[in-house]
Write a protein that holds these residues in place. Structure first.
Motif, short mmCIF file in Angstrom:
data_model
loop_
_atom_site.label_atom_id
_atom_site.label_comp_id
_atom_site.label_asym_id
_atom_site.label_seq_id
_atom_site.Cartn_x
_atom_site.Cartn_y
_atom_site.Cartn_z
N PHE A 241 7.40 28.29 -70.42
CA PHE A 241 7.98 29.51 -69.85
C PHE A 241 9.31 29.86 -70.51
CE2 PHE A 241 5.62 28.87 -65.55
CZ PHE A 241 4.46 29.35 -66.14
N LYS A 242 10.10 28.83 -70.86
CA LYS A 242 11.38 29.11 -71.51
C LYS A 242 11.19 29.73 -72.88
CE LYS A 242 13.49 25.09 -71.23
NZ LYS A 242 14.58 24.09 -71.32
N ALA A 243 10.04 29.45 -73.51
CA ALA A 243 9.80 29.97 -74.86
C ALA A 243 9.78 31.50 -74.89
CB ALA A 243 8.48 29.43 -75.40
N PHE A 244 9.40 32.13 -73.79
CA PHE A 244 9.31 33.60 -73.78
C PHE A 244 10.67 34.27 -73.92
CE2 PHE A 244 5.28 32.48 -71.75
CZ PHE A 244 4.41 33.24 -72.51
N TYR A 245 11.74 33.55 -73.63
CA TYR A 245 13.07 34.14 -73.79
C TYR A 245 13.49 34.15 -75.26
CZ TYR A 245 13.23 33.37 -68.76
OH TYR A 245 12.94 33.38 -67.42
N LEU A 246 12.69 33.56 -76.14
CA LEU A 246 13.02 33.47 -77.56
C LEU A 246 12.47 34.64 -78.37
CD1 LEU A 246 12.19 29.68 -78.00
CD2 LEU A 246 14.47 30.66 -77.92
#
Length: 419
Positions: A241-246
């Motif tokens: 889920f954190k990857a989508f902020y990249l």
């Protein structure tokens, strides 16, 4: 370099005793993690955690790690006691002395009746102190200073934008002692929402709109952009889920990481085909280059899920807590992940958000919103739900993407087809 060469290099650099201690610590940490995630072996994890603390008594993280094991074993007394020891090691003060320092900074307009130390098993904090006054109750959250930037930012935003008091706890003071930060705020009377009815969803939309009203220029001095590194490894759903902020024009590799995660975690083949098809579309049409942080990035909570929301059943107020993961990111990510993980059918999302006045996304933002939504569905639905989710989830979402594709095609003169 093989294990033998690494060991030899460590002996030369650190000496034999230090090398042996490091080796034992690594092995014990591995055992602790293995035993911690099995309820039948929690007692073994606790014994190993105690040995780790004896070996490295100055590492406050080890105390928090052991406290989580105690808490998971339903031994709250053991959890709070071990955390008190850790705080004393780190801060050089007893809990009572720490509380005295905190309360020196609090408004002295009410008689303090009592206080108590609480731990709820969190990975990002070292417990809570509850301060009970005649007319109010305050909570002090204890975190490492590097994890306090979110609360510091929210305090500044609350000062400049009073509306933020309606969605977040009012922060009263922030005190730091030896890299441990104590954040004191008004206690919220509320519970984690159980129902996801229309009224609740509408409140979440309002919550999200207020957060994303803080655009790039307003928070870029306080928050830096996340970066994809060569060491990025999506090891669990939280990391995924954190990857989508990249997502940005410099981080096209993130889509490959997402696809690899799904394949590695045995996601159903039909889901992977949809995601791979969308990845090819994004790469083929260079849609990721349409995303500009200065235009499309806003303040994001970073952990925008029900577990961090509290609703007052008497007043109906909804607030969001725990800003440790606060970041700059695409304004669609928080809300897309939230809607995906509560398994809201796509037609409801379309009618109440994407095609509603509350959403002013550009076509490319809607494309990436649905991409995020689809991936969150892929890791949220269990095996028994997979067969029945295409009709109400994937199919209407892909139909909607087809209309967006035609709109983007007209904007750039290219040819793109979703399905």
């Amino acid at each position: 370099m093989n294990l033998y060469k690494k060991g030899l290099a460590s002996i030369i650099k650190n000496g034999l005793i230090v090398t042996i201690k490091k080796f034992l610590n690594i092995k014990r940490q591995e055992k602790f993690i293995r035993y911690y995630y099995n309820r039948d072996t929690l007692s073994k994890a606790i014994r190993i955690g105690e040995k780790i603390i004896k070996m490295y008594p100055g590492n406050v993280y080890n105390y928090q790690q052991l406290a989580r094991a105690y808490w998971k074993a339903k031994d709250e007394h053991g959890a709070t006691n071990i955390l008190k020891q850790g705080l004393r090691v780190k801060c050089g003060l007893t809990l009572e002395e720490i509380i005295s320092e905190i309360e020196k900074k609090l408004p002295d307009n009410n008689l303090l009746l009592s206080h108590r130390f609480i731990f709820k098993g969190g990975h990002q904090n070292y417990g809570l102190i509850e301060h009970i006054y005649e007319e109010k109750t305050l909570l002090t959250k204890i975190v490492e200073s590097q994890n306090s930037k979110g609360d510091s930012l929210i305090r500044d935003i609350q000062t400049e934008n009073p509306d933020f008091h309606t969605i977040t706890p009012s922060i009263i003071s922030i005190l730091t002692i030896n890299d441990i930060t104590f954040i004191t705020m008004k206690k919220i009377n509320g519970e984690v929402p159980i129902n996801t009815n229309t009224d609740f969803i509408n409140k979440v939309f309002k919550l999200n709109n207020l957060i994303t009203s803080m655009d790039y220029n307003e928070v870029s001095d306080s928050l830096s952009l996340q970066k994809l590194t060569h060491n990025t490894n999506l090891i669990n759903k939280h990391e995924l889920f954190k990857a989508f902020y990249l997502v940005s024009q410099n981080n096209k590799e993130v889509f490959s990481c997402i696809s690899e995660f799904l394949k590695r975690n045995m996601t159903p083949v039909d889901f992977i085909k949809v995601v791979d098809h969308l990845n090819n579309l994004i790469f083929g049409e260079n849609y990721y280059k349409f995303i500009s942080p200065e235009v499309h990035f806003t303040l994001q909570h970073g952990d925008f899920f029900k577990a961090n929301m509290l609703i007052n059943n008497h007043t109906g107020e909804l607030k969001i807590i725990d800003w440790v993961g606060v970041r700059l990111g695409p304004r669609w990510v928080d809300i897309a992940l939230f809607l995906g993980t509560i398994k809201l059918p796509f037609d409801i999302i379309r009618n109440n958000f994407l095609d509603h006045d509350r959403c002013n996304y550009e076509p490319v933002e809607k494309l990436f919103f649905i991409y995020t939504l689809i991936v969150s569905w892929a890791v949220t639905f269990n095996k028994n739900e997979v067969e029945n989710c295409f009709e109400n989830f994937y199919s209407p979402a892909l139909d909607y993407l087809e209309s967006i594709s035609l709109e983007l095609e007209g904007m750039q003169g290219g040819k793109s087809k979703i399905i």
